[in-house]
Design an enzyme around this catalytic site. Sequence first.
Site, PDB file in Angstrom:
ATOM      1  N   LYS A 162       0.843  -1.199   0.000  1.00 32.82           N
ATOM      2  CA  LYS A 162       0.000   0.000   0.000  1.00 32.82           C
ATOM      3  C   LYS A 162       0.879   1.250   0.000  1.00 32.82           C
ATOM      4  CE  LYS A 162      -4.025   1.859   2.532  1.00 32.82           C
ATOM      5  NZ  LYS A 162      -4.913   1.663   3.706  1.00 32.82           N
ATOM      6  N   SER A 209      -9.914  -0.900   6.914  1.00 31.25           N
ATOM      7  CA  SER A 209      -9.300  -0.669   5.605  1.00 31.25           C
ATOM      8  C   SER A 209      -8.523  -1.842   5.022  1.00 31.25           C
ATOM      9  CB  SER A 209      -8.380   0.559   5.662  1.00 31.25           C
ATOM     10  OG  SER A 209      -9.138   1.733   5.562  1.00 31.25           O
ATOM     11  N   SER A 257      -9.819   1.385   2.658  1.00 32.87           N
ATOM     12  CA  SER A 257      -8.947   2.172   1.819  1.00 32.87           C
ATOM     13  C   SER A 257      -7.864   1.358   1.106  1.00 32.87           C
ATOM     14  CB  SER A 257      -8.284   3.272   2.642  1.00 32.87           C
ATOM     15  OG  SER A 257      -7.428   2.718   3.622  1.00 32.87           O
TER      16      SER A 257
END
Lengths: 100, 482
Positions: free
Chosen positions: B79, B178, B154
Amino acid sequence: MIIGPKEVEYVGKLAQLAITEDEKQLFIGQLNSILEFVEQLNRLDTSNVEPTAHVVLAADQSAALRPDEPIMTFTQEQSLANGPETGAGHFKVPKVISDR
Amino acid sequence: MDPRELTIDQVRLLLDRGEASAVEICQAHLDCIAQRNPETRALLHQDAAAALEQAAQIDRLRKAGQPLPPLAGVPLVIKDNISIRGQRCTCGSKILENYQALYDATVIARLRAAGSLFVGKANMDEFAMGSSTENSAFFPTRNPHALDYVPGGSSGGSAAAVAAGMAVGALGSDTGGSIRQPASFCGVVGVKPTYGRVSRYGLVAFGSSLDQIGPLARTVKDAARLLGAIAGRDTHDATSATLAVPDYVAAIENPVKGLKVGLPRQYFKAGIAPEVTARIQAGLKLLEQLGCELVEVDLPHTEYAIACYYVVAMAEASSNLSRFDGVRYGLRVHGEGTLTGMYRETRDAGFGNEVKRRIILGTFVLSSGYYDAYYLKAQKVRTLIKQDFEKALAKADVIASPTSPTPPFRLGEKSSDPLAMYLSDIFTITANLAGIPGISLPCGRTSSGLPIGLQLLGKHFDECTLLRLGHAFEIAGGFALN
């Protein structure tokens, strides 16, 4: 209404955010609906409840600390590498002291 | 070799048997990225040369007959809020568009030492604020199972990349769901570890009392391997726990018969999509067939969790994001030539609407005259929520629920109403408020083929039980890809 144009401007100033007129209009509605939703917390009596300080450690426990010994992290050059404007080993910013 | 079906164990077998080199395995994933990324847009940027060089190093070890590290040649996607030395780390934000990380996050240093390769940085909602990856400042990511649908967020790019076969596994971060919610939307496994289990050093902070880094993978066993590699004490993060890291891979083989699965009576009420309810009920039946006992538990403060969460998360975010001021890194916009003008113009140009909304709310709830009414109140309610879980988890070994009350939704469906988006986080945010671990497991599909996830929550530092039950569940249900 919990938060109006004045409050949004004031908080924008605290948070160092320039907020345009359009953003202000959009945010006021959205922020109020969120804050009205948050109001439900007041239905709970928390007069005898301690606020959470840490989710895993108990109040009398402290985090494990390392010995306070100096270590090499970044050189001056590395530290400045992402600076948008640098010079003479410093980050440059606009003049802070105003002219007479 | 089909990259969509490779596991960590299989990568190792290919290398050990000489059926493929690490460079070939890496190249197969880079090819998959070239093929699938243009339509899914899971990745923001990549350094293919660096990944191939890491792979070549593994091949040199093999040629020299040296022992291979535990994750040798395993391609991972990271990420884009986790620092990889020398690569950009944008957090999905314009304000960090050109920011280059100076150092490896602790999780990256550990994965690097374990021999894994970093094939790409994953798209995300800006500063991890969002549940759909539509809040990325660059572009939305699409669900690889159905391109008109969101991958969740996310960590949507991480989940989509793993589902599409761009990597064997990924790292995400979880502040309110997330990792788990995108794992659920993309049909993969996602683990949010106990607060403090994994070092946050090198993770760009959003909510410091809520954030945890964790793995996404296609099997529970792979998630266990990745978690084992990144967990453990780190002197760079004072909140990282000193507790020894158990052998997660060994733990998943233990029997699950007799485990008590708690079902919160507040969770299975109205508001869950019928197709989600049907798949979760089938999943619970499967747990019973595995010998688990379903017990009802009580989480009486559930209805206050979202309000509590957003006050705490926004307050912490407004504080953490004050560091982006155009001085030391990131975007700078000059304004009218004054220092505060520069701060304000930089932040106005660099942050997207969701981020600004949260900074304003966070600043408001922390401001003089409102602190007690909002922030302190929320931290007290947080104590009540934490106590709910302590009591419930004294009666049950794990707590089961849907990961998300709905299946994946269409792009644009919820983006105009922030509150509606927040409400869909109800089952995931409580784990972050209480600091407990959680896992999302594939639990079948809707009639139109969209993935649905089952969430298990556990006691502090009891990831072993979550992984062990998850492993048995995915095998019994035929949900594991292998």
